[in-house]
Design a protein around this motif. Structure first.
Motif, short mmCIF file in Angstrom:
data_model
loop_
_atom_site.label_atom_id
_atom_site.label_comp_id
_atom_site.label_asym_id
_atom_site.label_seq_id
_atom_site.Cartn_x
_atom_site.Cartn_y
_atom_site.Cartn_z
N MET A 1 0.81 -1.20 0.00
CA MET A 1 0.00 0.00 0.00
C MET A 1 0.86 1.26 0.00
SD MET A 1 -3.51 0.34 1.98
CE MET A 1 -4.47 1.81 1.60
N PHE B 1 0.32 5.34 0.80
CA PHE B 1 -0.67 6.23 1.39
C PHE B 1 -0.54 7.65 0.86
CE2 PHE B 1 -0.12 2.83 4.51
CZ PHE B 1 -1.42 2.44 4.68
N ASP C 1 -0.30 10.88 2.40
CA ASP C 1 0.63 11.90 2.86
C ASP C 1 1.95 11.25 3.25
OD1 ASP C 1 2.06 13.85 4.03
OD2 ASP C 1 0.54 14.45 5.47
N SER D 1 3.52 12.17 6.88
CA SER D 1 3.00 11.57 8.11
C SER D 1 3.02 10.05 8.03
CB SER D 1 1.58 12.07 8.37
OG SER D 1 0.71 11.59 7.38
N SER D 2 3.15 9.49 6.84
CA SER D 2 3.13 8.03 6.71
C SER D 2 4.50 7.40 6.91
CB SER D 2 2.59 7.62 5.35
OG SER D 2 1.27 8.08 5.21
N LEU D 3 5.54 8.22 7.01
CA LEU D 3 6.87 7.69 7.30
C LEU D 3 7.21 8.02 8.74
CD1 LEU D 3 8.73 8.74 4.03
CD2 LEU D 3 8.23 6.42 4.75
N ASN D 4 7.89 7.11 9.41
CA ASN D 4 8.27 7.35 10.79
C ASN D 4 9.34 8.44 10.84
OD1 ASN D 4 9.31 7.22 13.41
ND2 ASN D 4 8.78 5.06 13.59
N GLN E 1 13.62 2.06 7.09
CA GLN E 1 12.18 1.83 6.99
C GLN E 1 11.85 0.92 5.81
OE1 GLN E 1 9.51 5.03 8.05
NE2 GLN E 1 11.22 6.39 8.44
N VAL E 2 12.66 1.02 4.76
CA VAL E 2 12.45 0.12 3.63
C VAL E 2 12.97 -1.28 3.98
CG1 VAL E 2 12.96 -0.30 1.19
CG2 VAL E 2 12.61 2.03 1.99
N GLN F 1 10.86 -3.80 6.05
CA GLN F 1 9.83 -4.61 5.39
C GLN F 1 10.45 -5.84 4.73
OE1 GLN F 1 7.26 -2.32 2.98
NE2 GLN F 1 6.13 -4.06 2.20
N MET G 1 8.08 5.89 -0.14
CA MET G 1 6.90 5.07 0.15
C MET G 1 6.71 4.02 -0.94
SD MET G 1 5.25 5.75 2.97
CE MET G 1 3.66 5.00 2.71
N MET H 1 9.22 1.29 -0.69
CA MET H 1 8.82 0.41 0.39
C MET H 1 7.76 -0.58 -0.09
SD MET H 1 7.51 2.09 3.83
CE MET H 1 8.81 3.01 4.38
N ASP I 1 -0.18 8.02 11.22
CA ASP I 1 -0.18 7.37 9.91
C ASP I 1 0.97 6.38 9.76
OD1 ASP I 1 -2.39 8.74 9.20
OD2 ASP I 1 -1.38 10.18 7.89
N TYR I 2 2.14 6.72 10.34
CA TYR I 2 3.28 5.82 10.12
C TYR I 2 3.12 4.49 10.83
CZ TYR I 2 5.06 8.00 14.44
OH TYR I 2 5.21 8.48 15.71
N ARG J 1 0.18 2.95 10.89
CA ARG J 1 -0.61 2.24 9.88
C ARG J 1 0.33 1.72 8.78
NH1 ARG J 1 -4.83 5.81 6.72
NH2 ARG J 1 -2.86 6.53 5.90
N THR J 2 1.28 2.57 8.37
CA THR J 2 2.26 2.13 7.37
C THR J 2 3.00 0.89 7.85
OG1 THR J 2 2.56 4.43 6.74
CG2 THR J 2 4.19 2.87 5.94
N LYS K 1 3.16 -2.84 6.16
CA LYS K 1 4.38 -3.53 5.72
C LYS K 1 4.36 -4.99 6.10
CE LYS K 1 7.58 0.26 6.59
NZ LYS K 1 8.74 0.60 7.43
N LEU L 1 4.58 -6.00 9.37
CA LEU L 1 5.33 -6.23 10.59
C LEU L 1 4.41 -6.87 11.62
CD1 LEU L 1 7.38 -2.95 11.10
CD2 LEU L 1 7.92 -4.94 9.73
N ARG M 1 9.25 -0.86 17.49
CA ARG M 1 10.01 0.03 16.62
C ARG M 1 9.32 1.35 16.33
NH1 ARG M 1 14.35 -1.47 13.39
NH2 ARG M 1 13.65 -0.07 11.75
N HIS M 2 8.00 1.29 16.26
CA HIS M 2 7.32 2.50 15.81
C HIS M 2 6.53 3.20 16.90
CE1 HIS M 2 8.39 1.96 11.59
NE2 HIS M 2 8.29 0.67 11.84
#
Lengths: 545, 315
Positions: A95, A97, A99, A102-105, A113-114, A117, A165, A168, B211-212, B214-215, B219, B221, B229-230
């Motif tokens: 998926m 997303f 934004d 906000s969707s990345l830590n 982050q990649v 996964q 994203m 990922m 949101d992250y 949810r990301t 993934k 996880l 981690r998050h």
């Protein structure tokens, strides 16, 4: 048509709430073939995102009930055990997303982050996962991926973040890519690049893409088939050309008609040459300190607005376009003297207000108003619509007994009912909120209204209504507008003259017809070329199922 | 970074100067504060008091007295007006006790605060979460002197499970050192556990909506990895900075009551006794030490915060 990758039948999602059951998705059926891009289009609240999240088991709202069937590769997704869904997520169903910020830590490096996964699904070492992450970053077109790998999300631009994203999502070669408004938060030139990337990756990997969007321009650019959603149901489904050429459902027709276009009608050319300007900006420069020195003085400064000269006549609309970071909003705030320019001058009605003090500006506030982009963030959540619109009246010295009736007239003027007066902002829709914001700006009968992205957060159909309203108000009240937007289609529709801004400077300023027909500056031409098509883009038939 | 530390050090000099002047002045305007009269004992003659005043220099102008006292405090030669003991030696003797107490308590309250906060967030809205909320409220409301006395009386004096106060140096007997610290550390930590568990619980709940997160789930996880981690990492950032600040405050005087209840003879207890006797040199020294420690922990906290959250830059 080949065997579908994903086959959804009769999907329903209901939320049990205090006020009864809300059916967000109601008997939805669709098929997605390998290598196909299926666009799920609809306004906000039509159930698009809820559909996507329920398919991969990420709908976590309390009281949500999901029924129906979604078959993927011989297994049933709806009601599948969490273990099974977790294996599929990221590995087969990925998926992207809306934004990317906000969707990345925010506190983890992008490569980690990649890689995370890859590690979750593949039996590889941490080093191999990182190598794969860097390779993926390169594949999605991130320059210098070895260096960018160690960057944090906030150090990358919006486009780069969305590429991360996508990297990922692709990391485990998924069979299905679900992209939820993947370009909505991005600038138009970046949007064009991301759409191009998705198109290339689809051809390369043969994955099926479920594209969720409210923007028919994006649909025209990318989709093979379209499913139009309205109130939880699919009201029309078909090949993209057919839906564009011969829309059957009234909802589809309404959505298509509301899409601003580069080939739509312009406003009647008007001349303002003889009228004195309401607002005059001369060589305006605004800079902010970037870094402080040891004792907190001096240091580097960044020029957000760099020598802008612009004037607006009474009753005129000047459009201001540019990408994020170009200085549009800083200029908007300076024009109404919420900010003080570092150099240059600001005049209102021939009077120099460049250095006017707060007290001197107070009487001018009635004439100079601003409407902000985010109708969610710019209204005080703890005040009712009545008080939000009434505050400037009370500050302007309107007797208490007259405030109520005037608020009701104002709300009526912007197309709201008296019943809306007692609602809280969260009880209003996005469009209604923006109407409240406009009513507030109009309360003291201003002469100039700066509109900073007034419709960017709204659905296309609501957008069209607000634009109509603004046009009507201008005709009746003789208002001048400085209309700021990143959307060239919207600006074209409403402006008399258009200014294009880049890196703090106005690179081109011309009457609207000239600017769009014969852009003089290469950057203007680049922006125009990036605008999504209003008709389906012709693509080779080989990718069709 | 260097500029940041340099600026903080410069600020610290200003803070310490202001703190020392204020402390010094307070003891000179306080009623019944004349040290010479107090040192002379019960019903002294006027000449005795005069002699002491001349001997200690209390008859000189205030600025001169201030400068001299500060020289002694900073040079380590200041002695108490009443015990005649060297102030620096007293602080050096009390510091390991205060630090042992503060470090032990800080570890306890962080561990239990995070654990209980996480548990509450995981079970948000259920009965166990409500019970934890209630316990946190009780913990925050218990006065340290009451709780300390209660634990000391029942677990120490009556049951004999723990020593009844006192301190054994770590270098002498590490086991006995830890044994003596159990009750004081627990007493001091209870209040903070209440606060920290509430803060962490709400941070975790907020972060779960990001949101992250949810990301991270998208993934694929596992829930445990998502949490570790998050969710937890991001929720801990503000708590860690708070931890540093609270630790500084505890060392700089927040542990006085606990030290007194368990008779640890730490810096806090020393300060409390000196204040009671209006004994200026030790009060000045302890106050300066406290202010110094707070400024240092603040600076460290800011640097650590920037290291934990890459979006923050120290300037």
């Amino acid at each position: 048509m080949s065997e579908p990758l994903l086959s959804v039948r009769d999907l329903s999602v209901a939320f049990e709430g205090e006020r009864g059951t809300l059916r967000a998705v109601d008997g939805l059926s669709l098929d997605l073939a390998p290598g196909e891009v299926l666009a799920l289009v609809g306004e906000s609240g039509s159930g698009k995102s809820v559909t996507a999240l329920s398919l991969i088991g990420l709908l976590r709202a309390p009281g949500a009930r999901i029924a129906g069937s979604a078959r993927y590769g011989g297994s049933e997704l709806i009601g599948a055990p969490e273990r099974e869904l977790r294996r599929l997520r990221g590995e087969e169903l990925a998926m992207v997303f809306q934004d990317p910020l906000s969707s990345l830590n925010p506190v983890l490096r992008v490569a980690d982050q990649v890689a995370e996964q890859v590690l979750a699904h593949r039996d590889v070492s941490a080093r191999e996962a990182r190598e794969r992450a860097v390779a993926l970053l390169r594949r999605v077109g991130i320059p210098e991926p070895e260096r960018r790998a160690d960057a944090y999300p906030h150090e990358l631009s919006g486009g780069m973040r969305q590429r991360v994203m996508i990297a990922m999502a692709l990391s485990c070669d998924p069979r299905i890519l679900i992209a939820d408004e993947p370009t909505t938060a991005l600038d138009v030139t970046v949007q064009a690049q991301i759409l191009e990337l998705i198109r290339a990756l689809r051809a390369e990997t043969g994955a099926g893409v479920l594209l969720i969007t409210h923007d028919f321009g994006v649909v025209a650019e990318l989709a093979d088939r379209v499913a139009v959603m309205h109130e939880g149901r699919i009201v029309e489904q078909g090949v993209v050309e057919d839906v564009f050429e011969r829309p059957e459902s009234p909802h589809t027709r309404r959505l298509l008609a509301a899409v601003p276009r580069l080939d739509g009608p312009l406003r009647e050319p008007r001349t303002f040459g003889d009228r004195p300007p309401v607002l005059e900006l001369a060589d305006v420069e605004v800079s902010f300190p970037v870094r402080r020195r040891l004792l907190g003085r001096g240091g580097e400064r960044r020029r957000a607005v760099d020598g802008v000269t612009l004037s607006i006549a009474a009753g005129e609309t000047v459009g201001l376009v540019g990408e994020s970071g170009s200085g549009k909003s800083t200029l908007a705030r300076t024009a109404v003297r919420l900010l003080e320019p570092t150099a240059g001058s600001v005049s209102f009605d021939g009077r120099d207000i460049t250095r006017a003090r707060r007290r001197e500006l107070t009487p001018l506030r009635a004439d100079l108003q601003i409407v902000f982009q985010d109708p969610y963030g710019s209204l005080n959540p703890r005040k009712r619509a009545r008080d939000i619109v009434g505050l400037p009246l009370r500050l302007g010295g309107v007797p208490r007994s007259e405030v109520g009736p005037r608020v009701e007239r104002l709300l009526e003027r912007v197309g709201l009912k008296a019943a809306h007066a007692d609602r809280w902002p969260h009880e209003l829709s996005g469009g209604q909120r923006q109407r409240v914001g406009i009513a507030r700006a109009l309360a003291l009968s201003p002469r100039l209204v700066v509109l900073d992205e007034p419709v960017s957060a709204l659905d296309v159909s609501v957008q069209a209504q607000i634009l109509d309203l603004l046009g009507e108000l201008q005709r009746e009240l003789g208002l001048s507008y400085l209309f700021i937007s990143h959307d060239l289609r919207v600006v074209r529709q409403v402006s008399d003259r258009v200014a294009v801004m880049r890196d703090g400077r106005v690179v081109e300023l011309a009457p609207v017809a000239d600017l769009y027909a014969r852009p003089q500056h290469p950057y203007t031409a680049e922006l125009l070329a990036a605008v999504p098509a209003s008709r389906p883009v012709h693509r080779s038939a080989s990718t069709r199922s | 970074m260097t500029a940041f530390v340099a600026r903080r050090l410069a600020q610290m000099v200003v803070v310490l100067f202001a703190v020392s002047v204020l402390t010094f002045l307070i003891f000179n305007v306080i009623p019944n504060g004349d040290p010479a009269a107090r040192m002379a004992g019960k019903s002294p003659t006027e000449s005795q008091v005069e002699a002491i005043r001349a001997e200690w220099g209390f008859d000189e102008p205030l600025p001169v007295q201030y400068v001299r006292t500060m020289e002694q405090v900073l040079g380590g030669s200041a002695i108490s007006y009443f015990t005649q003991l060297n102030v620096r030696e007293e602080i050096v003797r009390g510091l390991p006790r205060t630090l042992s107490l503060a470090i032990g308590a800080a570890i306890l309250w962080m561990a239990f605060g995070v654990g209980l906060g996480l548990l509450g967030a995981m079970r948000a809205g259920r009965a166990s979460d409500r019970l934890l909320t209630l316990l946190a409220l009780v913990g925050v409301s218990l006065p340290v002197f009451w709780l300390g006395a209660l634990l000391s009386h029942y677990l120490g004096f009556k049951a004999g499970w723990f020593p009844n106060g006192g301190y054994v140096p770590l270098t002498e007997d590490p086991l006995d050192w830890a044994y003596h610290l159990v009750l004081p550390c627990a007493t001091l930590a209870v209040l903070f556990i209440g606060f920290y568990s509430r803060i962490l619980r709400s941070n975790v709940l907020d972060t779960m909506g990001e949101d992250y997160v949810r990301t991270a789930r998208a993934k694929g996880l596992s829930e445990r990895e998502v949490l570790r981690r998050h969710v937890l990492r991001n929720s801990l950032i503000p708590v860690v900075t708070l931890w540093g600040l609270d630790f500084g405050a505890v060392v700089a005087g927040g542990a006085i009551l606990t030290e007194v209840v368990f008779d640890l003879q730490g810096v806090g207890q020393y300060a409390a006794e000196s204040v009671g006797q209006l004994d200026v040199p030790p009060v000045l020294a302890v106050t300066l030490f406290g202010a110094f420690f707070i400024v240092v922990t603040n600076t460290v906290v800011d640097i650590v915060y920037a290291a934990l959250d890459p979006r923050i830059r120290v300037t």
